[in-house]
Write a protein that holds these residues in place. Structure first.
Motif, PDB file in Angstrom:
ATOM      1  N   SER A 174      48.205  46.844  33.404  1.00 53.58           N
ATOM      2  CA  SER A 174      48.885  46.222  31.989  1.00 53.58           C
ATOM      3  C   SER A 174      47.735  45.206  31.578  1.00 53.58           C
ATOM      4  CB  SER A 174      50.059  45.356  32.497  1.00 53.58           C
ATOM      5  OG  SER A 174      49.604  44.260  33.271  1.00 53.58           O
ATOM      6  N   GLN A 175      46.646  44.969  32.099  1.00 50.72           N
ATOM      7  CA  GLN A 175      45.480  44.019  31.612  1.00 50.72           C
ATOM      8  C   GLN A 175      44.544  44.752  31.336  1.00 50.72           C
ATOM      9  OE1 GLN A 175      46.321  40.646  31.204  1.00 50.72           O
ATOM     10  NE2 GLN A 175      48.371  41.484  32.329  1.00 50.72           N
ATOM     11  N   LEU A 176      44.403  46.078  31.351  1.00 52.70           N
ATOM     12  CA  LEU A 176      43.374  46.761  30.687  1.00 52.70           C
ATOM     13  C   LEU A 176      43.474  47.593  29.561  1.00 52.70           C
ATOM     14  CD1 LEU A 176      42.425  48.641  34.419  1.00 52.70           C
ATOM     15  CD2 LEU A 176      41.226  46.696  33.041  1.00 52.70           C
ATOM     16  N   ASN A 177      42.518  47.920  28.862  1.00 55.66           N
ATOM     17  CA  ASN A 177      42.607  48.767  27.542  1.00 55.66           C
ATOM     18  C   ASN A 177      41.778  50.102  27.809  1.00 55.66           C
ATOM     19  OD1 ASN A 177      42.406  49.914  25.032  1.00 55.66           O
ATOM     20  ND2 ASN A 177      40.816  48.753  24.411  1.00 55.66           N
ATOM     21  N   LEU A 178      42.617  51.124  28.305  1.00 54.88           N
ATOM     22  CA  LEU A 178      42.128  52.353  28.577  1.00 54.88           C
ATOM     23  C   LEU A 178      41.239  52.917  27.550  1.00 54.88           C
ATOM     24  CD1 LEU A 178      44.544  53.523  30.999  1.00 54.88           C
ATOM     25  CD2 LEU A 178      42.723  52.307  31.592  1.00 54.88           C
ATOM     26  N   ASN A 179      41.494  52.536  26.463  1.00 60.21           N
ATOM     27  CA  ASN A 179      40.322  53.110  25.051  1.00 60.21           C
ATOM     28  C   ASN A 179      38.855  52.657  25.297  1.00 60.21           C
ATOM     29  OD1 ASN A 179      42.227  54.702  24.101  1.00 60.21           O
ATOM     30  ND2 ASN A 179      43.335  52.905  22.939  1.00 60.21           N
ATOM     31  N   ASP A 180      38.647  51.571  26.162  1.00 62.05           N
ATOM     32  CA  ASP A 180      37.582  50.917  26.449  1.00 62.05           C
ATOM     33  C   ASP A 180      37.052  51.499  27.603  1.00 62.05           C
ATOM     34  OD1 ASP A 180      35.740  48.307  26.080  1.00 62.05           O
ATOM     35  OD2 ASP A 180      35.831  48.555  28.222  1.00 62.05           O
ATOM     36  N   GLU A 181      35.555  51.813  27.348  1.00 61.26           N
ATOM     37  CA  GLU A 181      34.882  52.777  28.319  1.00 61.26           C
ATOM     38  C   GLU A 181      34.882  51.982  29.664  1.00 61.26           C
ATOM     39  OE1 GLU A 181      31.414  53.975  26.020  1.00 61.26           O
ATOM     40  OE2 GLU A 181      32.294  55.683  25.525  1.00 61.26           O
ATOM     41  N   ASN A 182      34.550  50.654  29.641  1.00 67.68           N
ATOM     42  CA  ASN A 182      34.407  49.962  31.015  1.00 67.68           C
ATOM     43  C   ASN A 182      35.794  49.830  31.458  1.00 67.68           C
ATOM     44  OD1 ASN A 182      31.461  49.535  30.731  1.00 67.68           O
ATOM     45  ND2 ASN A 182      31.488  48.041  29.524  1.00 67.68           N
ATOM     46  N   ASP A 183      36.894  49.731  30.913  1.00 65.38           N
ATOM     47  CA  ASP A 183      38.191  49.328  31.488  1.00 65.38           C
ATOM     48  C   ASP A 183      38.566  50.752  32.045  1.00 65.38           C
ATOM     49  OD1 ASP A 183      38.139  46.674  30.906  1.00 65.38           O
ATOM     50  OD2 ASP A 183      39.970  46.772  29.573  1.00 65.38           O
ATOM     51  N   LEU A 184      38.205  51.896  31.350  1.00 65.26           N
ATOM     52  CA  LEU A 184      38.713  53.194  31.912  1.00 65.26           C
ATOM     53  C   LEU A 184      37.914  53.430  33.415  1.00 65.26           C
ATOM     54  CD1 LEU A 184      40.201  55.892  31.275  1.00 65.26           C
ATOM     55  CD2 LEU A 184      38.210  56.703  30.302  1.00 65.26           C
ATOM     56  N   MET A 185      36.351  53.198  33.311  1.00 63.70           N
ATOM     57  CA  MET A 185      35.728  53.260  34.394  1.00 63.70           C
ATOM     58  C   MET A 185      36.159  52.566  35.584  1.00 63.70           C
ATOM     59  SD  MET A 185      33.010  55.504  34.540  1.00 63.70           S
ATOM     60  CE  MET A 185      31.802  56.291  33.725  1.00 63.70           C
ATOM     61  N   LYS A 301      39.232  40.375  39.838  1.00 58.25           N
ATOM     62  CA  LYS A 301      39.588  39.092  40.019  1.00 58.25           C
ATOM     63  C   LYS A 301      40.279  38.578  38.778  1.00 58.25           C
ATOM     64  CE  LYS A 301      36.824  37.603  44.103  1.00 58.25           C
ATOM     65  NZ  LYS A 301      36.043  36.489  44.551  1.00 58.25           N
ATOM     66  N   ALA A 302      39.437  38.830  37.664  1.00 55.96           N
ATOM     67  CA  ALA A 302      39.792  38.441  36.205  1.00 55.96           C
ATOM     68  C   ALA A 302      41.266  39.190  36.043  1.00 55.96           C
ATOM     69  CB  ALA A 302      38.878  38.684  35.134  1.00 55.96           C
ATOM     70  N   LYS A 303      41.270  40.276  36.006  1.00 56.01           N
ATOM     71  CA  LYS A 303      42.485  41.023  35.844  1.00 56.01           C
ATOM     72  C   LYS A 303      43.927  40.600  36.585  1.00 56.01           C
ATOM     73  CE  LYS A 303      40.493  43.018  32.715  1.00 56.01           C
ATOM     74  NZ  LYS A 303      40.463  42.752  31.272  1.00 56.01           N
ATOM     75  N   LEU A 304      43.718  40.369  37.806  1.00 57.73           N
ATOM     76  CA  LEU A 304      44.703  39.963  38.908  1.00 57.73           C
ATOM     77  C   LEU A 304      44.916  38.593  38.508  1.00 57.73           C
ATOM     78  CD1 LEU A 304      43.209  40.769  42.231  1.00 57.73           C
ATOM     79  CD2 LEU A 304      45.415  41.761  41.319  1.00 57.73           C
ATOM     80  N   ALA A 305      44.149  37.762  37.841  1.00 61.58           N
ATOM     81  CA  ALA A 305      44.274  36.456  37.521  1.00 61.58           C
ATOM     82  C   ALA A 305      45.296  36.353  36.085  1.00 61.58           C
ATOM     83  CB  ALA A 305      43.137  35.387  37.446  1.00 61.58           C
ATOM     84  N   ALA A 306      44.708  37.318  35.481  1.00 59.80           N
ATOM     85  CA  ALA A 306      45.570  37.644  33.990  1.00 59.80           C
ATOM     86  C   ALA A 306      46.844  38.058  34.068  1.00 59.80           C
ATOM     87  CB  ALA A 306      44.708  38.601  33.237  1.00 59.80           C
ATOM     88  N   ALA A 307      47.152  38.909  35.296  1.00 62.46           N
ATOM     89  CA  ALA A 307      48.357  39.248  35.640  1.00 62.46           C
ATOM     90  C   ALA A 307      49.280  38.218  36.469  1.00 62.46           C
ATOM     91  CB  ALA A 307      48.464  40.711  36.240  1.00 62.46           C
ATOM     92  N   GLY A 308      48.755  37.190  36.650  1.00 64.00           N
ATOM     93  CA  GLY A 308      49.622  36.106  37.208  1.00 64.00           C
ATOM     94  C   GLY A 308      49.641  36.266  38.836  1.00 64.00           C
ATOM     95  N   LEU A 309      48.686  37.176  39.282  1.00 65.17           N
ATOM     96  CA  LEU A 309      48.595  37.308  40.831  1.00 65.17           C
ATOM     97  C   LEU A 309      47.279  36.598  41.497  1.00 65.17           C
ATOM     98  CD1 LEU A 309      49.152  41.221  40.615  1.00 65.17           C
ATOM     99  CD2 LEU A 309      50.675  39.462  41.209  1.00 65.17           C
TER     100      LEU A 309
END
Length: 313
Positions: A174-185, A301-309
């Motif tokens: 939910s915190q990723l943009n799968l149109n972004d190549e780095n997020d997709l990887m 860690k960044a995406k977990l923190a952004a998701a409130g985990l």
């Protein structure tokens, strides 16, 4: 020798030094002399090559991460001996009283009681590499008693990492943009690690310059089949001597938001070069390089923190 301190050395291999003994004092004349010198040079070069082979074998006797841990543990003991001005004769071989005090020093310095045996293992290797006798916990009554007493006083606390569940994966997504190549990887690496139970050392390289196609996953190691994909690993923490090849299937899950196959097809569409290219990469300043441990854990860690985990566990 990689370090010398407090009169002791963290040895990798003592010099063999046999080359100087070859044909010492021999005499030759004319063509025979020249041929003899050539033979001596050839033998000497051969011995040096053998020494280099021995060094290479010793260097690879243990996993790089384990050797790094041992070196850290040996240095910690040398630091303790220096701080408390332990005489060389008491430090190596270590007296029982010195080891007992070392355990107390480690605990006072913030080392958990569960980690104390690992630090003593470092002291053991320091003894072995300096060819001095080692008396460990099994043969030392008081050292054993000190450790047991510390366990009783402090308690043995087991701290487990939080489980990664489908719910956690969806929170990350939910915190990723799968149109972004780095997020997709990154998302592809998360899914593969989840379904294969691989450690990050298999999925991504420790550093970009240390990518090894025999250890880290390559594009050619992830092959599409009738049921999804098959992931091939030639090295894991439990397969370090190429004794077998591990193949793990990831079944297709049409319609699921956690289906790995369509994500992998998108990643392959980014134009990874050749079957030996890193399976997961990061684009920096417009150029692809292998995804590293730091890249993966930092973003996780960044995406977990952004998701409130909780990101630290």
């Amino acid at each position: 020798q990689v370090q010398r301190g407090h009169g002791m050395a963290l040895r990798t291999l003592p010099s063999v030094g046999h080359a100087r003994l070859l044909h010492h004092g021999s005499s030759y004349t004319g063509a025979g002399e020249q041929a003899g010198r050539s033979a001596v040079a050839a033998r000497q070069g051969g011995v040096l090559l053998i020494e280099e082979d021995v060094r290479r074998c010793l260097k690879n006797a243990r996993a790089e991460s384990y050797e790094a841990s041992l070196t850290c543990e040996m240095r910690r003991y040398l630091k303790y001996c220096t701080i408390y001005k332990i005489p060389n004769c008491d430090a190596l071989p270590a007296k029982e009283s010195v080891l007992c005090k070392y355990v107390a020093y480690l605990i006072k310095d913030g080392v958990s009681i569960q980690s104390v045996p690992a630090y003593l293992q470092g002291v053991r290797h320091l003894h072995k590499r300096n060819n001095v006798p080692w008396t460990g916990r099994k043969k030392s009554y008081f050292l054993h008693e000190v450790i047991v007493g510390a366990e009783r006083l402090l308690g043995v606390k087991i701290k487990q990492k939080e489980h990664v569940t489908p719910k956690v994966l969806r929170a990350i997504k939910s915190q990723l943009n799968l149109n972004d190549e780095n997020d997709l990887m990154f998302w592809g690496a998360c899914l593969l690690a989840f379904f294969t139970f691989f450690r990050k050392s298999n999925v991504v390289a420790k550093t970009a310059d240390k990518f090894d196609p025999e250890v880290n996953l390559c594009k050619g190691d992830i092959e599409k089949d009738a049921e999804g994909v098959t992931v091939t690993a030639r090295w894991t923490k439990t397969i370090q001597f190429q004794e077998r090849v591990l193949q793990v299937p990831i079944n297709q899950a049409p319609g699921s938001d956690l289906d790995f196959l369509p994500v992998w097809e998108q990643i392959k569409g980014l134009g990874l070069r050749g079957p030996k290219a890193p399976a997961f990469q990061t684009k920096v300043n417009g150029k692809w390089r292998p995804m590293t441990h730091l890249d993966f854990t930092k973003k996780l860690k960044a995406k977990l923190a952004a998701a409130g985990l909780p990101s630290a566990t």
